[in-house]
Every structure is written in C-alpha cells, then in structure tokens.
Design an enzyme around this catalytic site. Structure first.
Site, PDB file in Angstrom:
ATOM      1  CG  ASP A  32      -2.254   1.188   1.212  1.00 50.43           C
ATOM      2  OD1 ASP A  32      -2.747   0.903   1.432  1.00 50.43           O
ATOM      3  OD2 ASP A  32      -1.856   2.568   0.990  1.00 50.43           O
ATOM      4  CB  SER A  84     -11.814   4.950  -3.382  1.00 49.76           C
ATOM      5  OG  SER A  84     -11.376   5.320  -2.546  1.00 49.76           O
ATOM      6  CB  THR A 133     -16.770   0.891  -8.971  1.00 50.06           C
ATOM      7  OG1 THR A 133     -18.552   1.461  -8.626  1.00 50.06           O
ATOM      8  CG2 THR A 133     -16.462   1.281  -9.746  1.00 50.06           C
ATOM      9  CG  ASP A 134     -22.224   0.290  -8.428  1.00 50.03           C
ATOM     10  OD1 ASP A 134     -21.353   1.092  -8.413  1.00 50.03           O
ATOM     11  OD2 ASP A 134     -23.317  -0.113  -8.306  1.00 50.03           O
ATOM     12  CD  GLU A 135     -19.170   5.000  -8.330  1.00 49.84           C
ATOM     13  OE1 GLU A 135     -18.628   6.188  -8.751  1.00 49.84           O
ATOM     14  OE2 GLU A 135     -19.165   4.909  -6.982  1.00 49.84           O
ATOM     15  CE1 TYR A 159     -12.760   5.034  -8.183  1.00 47.54           C
ATOM     16  CE2 TYR A 159     -15.311   5.020  -8.317  1.00 47.54           C
ATOM     17  CZ  TYR A 159     -14.472   4.046  -7.281  1.00 47.54           C
ATOM     18  OH  TYR A 159     -14.365   3.265  -7.002  1.00 47.54           O
ATOM     19  CE  LYS A 163     -11.619   0.606  -9.831  1.00 46.30           C
ATOM     20  NZ  LYS A 163     -10.348   0.063  -8.700  1.00 46.30           N
TER      21      LYS A 163
HETATM   22  P1  NAD Z   1      -9.695   3.539  -0.237  1.00 43.69           P
HETATM   23  O1  NAD Z   1     -10.027   4.796  -0.914  1.00 43.69           O
HETATM   24  O2  NAD Z   1      -9.738   3.417   0.795  1.00 43.69           O
HETATM   25  O3  NAD Z   1      -8.183   2.410  -0.175  1.00 43.69           O
HETATM   26  C1  NAD Z   1      -6.788   2.960  -1.474  1.00 43.69           C
HETATM   27  C2  NAD Z   1      -6.451   2.492  -0.919  1.00 43.69           C
HETATM   28  O4  NAD Z   1      -5.612   1.811  -1.898  1.00 43.69           O
HETATM   29  C3  NAD Z   1      -5.518   3.100   0.455  1.00 43.69           C
HETATM   30  O5  NAD Z   1      -4.832   2.282   1.607  1.00 43.69           O
HETATM   31  C4  NAD Z   1      -4.656   3.614  -0.146  1.00 43.69           C
HETATM   32  O6  NAD Z   1      -3.100   4.400   0.122  1.00 43.69           O
HETATM   33  C5  NAD Z   1      -3.647   2.911  -1.083  1.00 43.69           C
HETATM   34  N1  NAD Z   1      -3.397   2.938  -2.581  1.00 43.69           N
HETATM   35  C6  NAD Z   1      -4.235   4.331  -3.290  1.00 43.69           C
HETATM   36  N2  NAD Z   1      -3.579   4.415  -4.819  1.00 43.69           N
HETATM   37  C7  NAD Z   1      -2.360   3.585  -4.445  1.00 43.69           C
HETATM   38  C8  NAD Z   1      -1.268   3.228  -4.990  1.00 43.69           C
HETATM   39  N3  NAD Z   1      -0.965   3.517  -6.036  1.00 43.69           N
HETATM   40  N4  NAD Z   1      -0.388   1.826  -4.850  1.00 43.69           N
HETATM   41  C9  NAD Z   1      -0.134   1.216  -3.713  1.00 43.69           C
HETATM   42  N5  NAD Z   1      -1.374   1.489  -2.890  1.00 43.69           N
HETATM   43  C10 NAD Z   1      -2.256   2.755  -2.980  1.00 43.69           C
HETATM   44  O7  NAD Z   1     -10.533   2.572  -0.817  1.00 43.69           O
HETATM   45  P2  NAD Z   1     -11.892   1.377  -0.741  1.00 43.69           P
HETATM   46  O8  NAD Z   1     -12.523   1.748  -0.587  1.00 43.69           O
HETATM   47  O9  NAD Z   1     -11.362   0.760  -0.173  1.00 43.69           O
HETATM   48  O10 NAD Z   1     -11.705   0.849  -2.119  1.00 43.69           O
HETATM   49  C11 NAD Z   1     -11.088  -0.466  -2.624  1.00 43.69           C
HETATM   50  C12 NAD Z   1     -10.857  -0.818  -3.729  1.00 43.69           C
HETATM   51  O11 NAD Z   1     -12.530  -1.159  -4.414  1.00 43.69           O
HETATM   52  C13 NAD Z   1     -10.941   0.399  -5.056  1.00 43.69           C
HETATM   53  O12 NAD Z   1     -10.903  -0.603  -6.398  1.00 43.69           O
HETATM   54  C14 NAD Z   1     -12.216   0.507  -5.132  1.00 43.69           C
HETATM   55  O13 NAD Z   1     -12.140   1.587  -6.517  1.00 43.69           O
HETATM   56  C15 NAD Z   1     -12.938  -0.274  -5.268  1.00 43.69           C
HETATM   57  N6  NAD Z   1     -14.534  -0.259  -4.745  1.00 43.69           N
HETATM   58  C16 NAD Z   1     -14.715   0.427  -3.272  1.00 43.69           C
HETATM   59  C17 NAD Z   1     -15.531   1.108  -3.029  1.00 43.69           C
HETATM   60  C18 NAD Z   1     -16.224   1.384  -1.902  1.00 43.69           C
HETATM   61  O14 NAD Z   1     -17.808   1.133  -2.342  1.00 43.69           O
HETATM   62  N7  NAD Z   1     -15.649   1.894  -1.100  1.00 43.69           N
HETATM   63  C19 NAD Z   1     -17.286   0.173  -4.252  1.00 43.69           C
HETATM   64  C20 NAD Z   1     -16.769  -0.159  -5.115  1.00 43.69           C
HETATM   65  C21 NAD Z   1     -15.440  -0.458  -5.451  1.00 43.69           C
HETATM   66  P1  TYD Z   2     -19.637   8.595  -1.582  1.00 44.89           P
HETATM   67  O1  TYD Z   2     -20.196   7.606  -0.501  1.00 44.89           O
HETATM   68  O2  TYD Z   2     -19.459   9.617  -1.990  1.00 44.89           O
HETATM   69  O3  TYD Z   2     -19.835   6.698  -2.685  1.00 44.89           O
HETATM   70  P2  TYD Z   2     -20.812   7.102  -4.782  1.00 44.89           P
HETATM   71  O4  TYD Z   2     -20.236   8.614  -4.613  1.00 44.89           O
HETATM   72  O5  TYD Z   2     -19.375   6.799  -4.742  1.00 44.89           O
HETATM   73  O6  TYD Z   2     -21.939   7.000  -4.551  1.00 44.89           O
HETATM   74  O7  TYD Z   2     -21.366   9.039  -2.138  1.00 44.89           O
HETATM   75  C1  TYD Z   2     -22.918   8.741  -1.758  1.00 44.89           C
HETATM   76  C2  TYD Z   2     -24.267   8.868  -2.094  1.00 44.89           C
HETATM   77  O8  TYD Z   2     -24.100   9.872  -1.157  1.00 44.89           O
HETATM   78  C3  TYD Z   2     -23.997   9.877  -3.537  1.00 44.89           C
HETATM   79  O9  TYD Z   2     -24.858   9.475  -3.767  1.00 44.89           O
HETATM   80  C4  TYD Z   2     -22.894  11.023  -3.214  1.00 44.89           C
HETATM   81  C5  TYD Z   2     -24.083  11.504  -1.710  1.00 44.89           C
HETATM   82  N1  TYD Z   2     -23.392  12.238  -0.664  1.00 44.89           N
HETATM   83  C6  TYD Z   2     -23.767  13.647  -0.840  1.00 44.89           C
HETATM   84  O10 TYD Z   2     -25.054  13.484  -0.919  1.00 44.89           O
HETATM   85  N2  TYD Z   2     -22.943  13.795   0.302  1.00 44.89           N
HETATM   86  C7  TYD Z   2     -21.557  13.680   1.187  1.00 44.89           C
HETATM   87  O11 TYD Z   2     -21.237  14.601   1.621  1.00 44.89           O
HETATM   88  C8  TYD Z   2     -21.431  13.084   0.474  1.00 44.89           C
HETATM   89  C9  TYD Z   2     -20.344  12.911   0.300  1.00 44.89           C
HETATM   90  C10 TYD Z   2     -22.182  12.057  -0.396  1.00 44.89           C
END
Ligand code: NAD
Ligand code: TYD
Length: 353
Positions: A32, A84, A133-135, A159, A163
C-alpha cells in the site's frame, strides 16, 4: 506460497486482510502506498502476526512488484489499490489516471512477466482478482433493471472512467496474454474503517460533532449498500471458485435513497447516543449543491454470483448499519486521528459554500 493484496491499508482492503486471517493461515503481502486513505491503524490487530508483511509502495512501481512476486512466490493477487472518491476525482483527476490506469497497467505488466516464467501447474493455479465498481456501468433510471455483468460501460466521473479503463486492461490481459484474471464489480460498501469523506461515515462523524449533514441535490439518488464483510466474503468466493476471465457483480440487495440512509443513521444515533438537547440529529440535515454528473441510481443484480458460486450477503441494511454505527461510537479515537490536518483541508474545499 502467499497472496499479494494491494491497497490493504484502505477501507475494503484492510477489512479483507483482517478477515483473511480469520479463515486462512496463508501469508499475505500487503502493498500500500499509504495515501491519505491508507491507514496502518486499521491493521494494528495484525502487528504480531508473522504471516502479515506490510510493504509501503506503489502499484506503479514495476520493479518492486516483480521483486515481491518472485520473492514471495505469489499465487494470487487481489488488487484493491485505487483512488476511490468521486468528489476528489472531480477536483483533481490526475491521481486517478496515475493510480487507477497507469498503476493498474504496471501491476499487470509485472504480473505478466512473473506469470510467464511460472511452471505450467503454477500458471494454472495463479489468479489475479481485480476489484472494481458498479459505477463503470453509469446511471440507471428508477425503472431500469439492475446492472448485470453484460451492461455497457458508461462511466460518468473521472473516478468511474479510470476504473472502467482498468477493467478493460484486465480483460485485454486475459484475452491477449491468457493471464488468469477475475473481475468483481461491487456496489457501495459501508462498515468499519470507512474513511469519513464518504457519505455514511461522514454523516456519523458530523452528526456527533454538531455539524451539518450535507445532502447533495434532492437526496433522492439511489445506491445499493453492501456491508464490507459481505463484500470480502464475496471476493474470497470468487478467488477460490470464479471462472477465469469472468466478471462477477457483488451487491447487497439494499437499494436506498441517500435521504433515507441519512434519516436511518439519525434515528439510530438518536437511540444510541442522543443529542444533549433532546432533539433529533435529523435537524442537522442540510441540502447542498449537487455533485456535477451525479449518477441517479445504482443497483446490482448479483444473481450470477449466487447461482454459480452460491454467495449471498449475510447482512441486511438494518443489521449492517447498526453494526457500523456501533463501531464508530466504539472507535472514536480512530476517527479523531484521521479527522485532523489534511482531512480538514478537504472538508473545507468540498463544503465551503
Ligand atoms: P480506499 O480509498 O479506502 O483505499 C484505497 C487504498 O489504496 C489506500 O490504502 C491507499 O493508500 C491505497 N493506494 C492508493 N493508491 C495506491 C498506489 N498507487 N499504490 C498502492 N496503494 C495505493 O478505497 P476502498 O473504498 O477501500 O476501495 C478499494 C477498492 O474497491 C478500489 O479499487 C475501489 O475502486 C473499489 N470499490 C470501492 C467501493 C466502496 O464503496 N468503497 C465500491 C466499489 C468498488
Ligand atoms: P459516496 O459515499 O461519495 O459514494 P459514491 O459517490 O461512490 O456513490 O456518496 C454516496 C452518495 O451520497 C452519492 O449519491 C453522493 C451522496 N453524498 C451526499 O449526498 N453528501 C455527501 O456529503 C457525500 C460525501 C455524498
């Protein structure tokens, strides 16, 4: 042999590594970069675990990756590392291009080099699981069916576009070089160690600190919420039994509008940690300017994973969100350590109006 986890100090990656050791004793190399989102405090429970090796480094560092793959005889990679946060990608897309596209490419190149030199048996056993991601599928209307694995890619934000690019590279490396790839596309996760820039932890943190609870636009955008531990079990299942070259959607079957999510959080907090003035936390809800390009609705059809591999989420939104609120109330030190310094600068930039 060991597995290589990238991004294992972030939200989902650290949950995955912690859960891994409740199920396996196979060593984990955890790479990381420790960006603002990476936090070694998430991994303190593993500090005496000799099967967990943390390496600070970048997935873009081809030489480092190749060295780790050879030295630790890696048999599988799970790629969580990414930038992310959609809102950060709107303010500054460059880091997203660098890590999510260039970084994924370098990681794939190092993997290709390593995999080519493996014995046939080790090549067949090897897996690269890319977490996406589903995005990437874009936005649904209220009446569209949920995203299936065959939906077109129509990303809306820097973003999701970055992805999407990494997903395409993963697919190309399978079809062109025969690398044994798996891709998972999941919905919005929530749970412990979630960085408080995302909706759910931000709202819990702001509520407890007497700050506004910002709702973008009309708050009627819909997300499909997946408890992070369910996501981790889904990834483990795909890693052990997924068909090579396939994509699996992972979702929580929990579609909710943002406003309903925030109102649910407020009523749980009203019970668990009432405001001193006796009023509801929902009084702090504030409608703010909408996010540009804001996707209206995401919904995941996770039937492929259920039918092929027998996976279903364990938590409903009701059970998962209660666990999550409880975790944040019990781990205020973790939150306080994060929500200083650079975090305050981000909040100022994003919510200043
Ligand atoms: P996060 O931002 O919490 O964590 C990302 C981690 O990656 C961090 O620890 C960061 O230090 C590390 N990182 C960033 N750039 C790096 C690099 N160049 N080399 C090595 N490490 C690096 O993200 P998350 O929410 O844990 O998401 C993890 C994965 O899941 C991502 O690929 C994200 O796109 C995917 N994802 C997340 C969600 C969500 O709801 N959080 C939903 C769908 C998909
Ligand atoms: P987020 O947690 O940023 O995830 P994503 O954009 O990847 O879905 O946001 C979830 C939803 O909440 C999204 O529709 C944006 C909305 N949102 C707010 O309404 N207020 C906020 O302050 C944030 C961070 C997100």
């Amino acid at each position: 042999m060991s597995i290589l986890i990238t991004g294992g100090a972030g939200f989902i990656g650290s949950n995955f590594v912690l859960d891994w050791f409740t199920q396996h004793d196979e060593p984990v190399i955890n790479l990381d970069k420790l960006t603002y989102a990476g936090n070694l405090q998430n991994l303190v429970a593993l500090q005496d675990n000799s099967n967990h090796l943390f390496v600070k480094g970048d997935i873009s560092d081809y030489d480092l990756i190749l060295d780790l793959l050879n030295k630790h005889q890696i048999r599988a990679i799970v790629n969580f590392a990414a930038e992310s946060h959609v809102d950060r990608s709107i303010h500054g897309p460059e880091d997203f291009i660098q890590t999510n596209i260039v970084g994924s490419f370098r990681l794939l190149e190092a993997t290709r080099n390593y995999w080519n030199d493996l014995s046939k048996t080790d090549q067949e056993a090897f897996r690269f699981l890319h977490v996406s991601t589903d995005e990437v599928y874009g936005s649904l209307s209220d009446t569209d069916p949920a995203f299936s694995e065959t939906n077109r890619y129509e990303p809306s934000s820097p973003y999701s576009a970055s992805k999407a690019a990494s997903d395409h590279l993963v697919r190309a490396y399978h079809l062109t070089y025969n690398l044994p790839m798996l891709t998972t596309n999941c919905s919005n996760n929530y749970g412990p160690y979630h960085f408080p820039e995302k909706l759910i932890p931000l709202v819990i943190h702001n509520a407890l600190n007497g700050k506004p609870l910002p709702i973008y636009g009309d708050g009627q955008q819909i997300r499909d919420w997946l408890y992070v531990k369910d996501h981790c079990s889904g990834i483990r299942r795909v890693l052990e039994a997924g068909r090579i070259g396939e994509t699996y959607n992972i979702g929580g079957w929990n579609e909710m509008s943002n406003l309903d999510v925030v109102n649910t959080l407020c009523s749980i907090l009203d019970e668990e940690s009432p405001r001193s003035d006796g009023k509801s936390y929902s009084e702090q809800i504030t409608f703010v300017t909408d996010r540009p390009g804001h996707d209206r609705r995401y919904a995941i059809d996770a039937r492929k994973l259920e039918q092929e591999l027998g996976w279903r989420p364990v938590e409903t939104f009701d059970t998962g969100i209660r666990k999550t609120v409880r975790w944040y109330l019990d781990n205020q030190d973790w939150v306080n350590n994060i929500t200083s310094g650079a975090y305050l600068e981000w909040v100022d930039k994003q919510y200043s109006e």
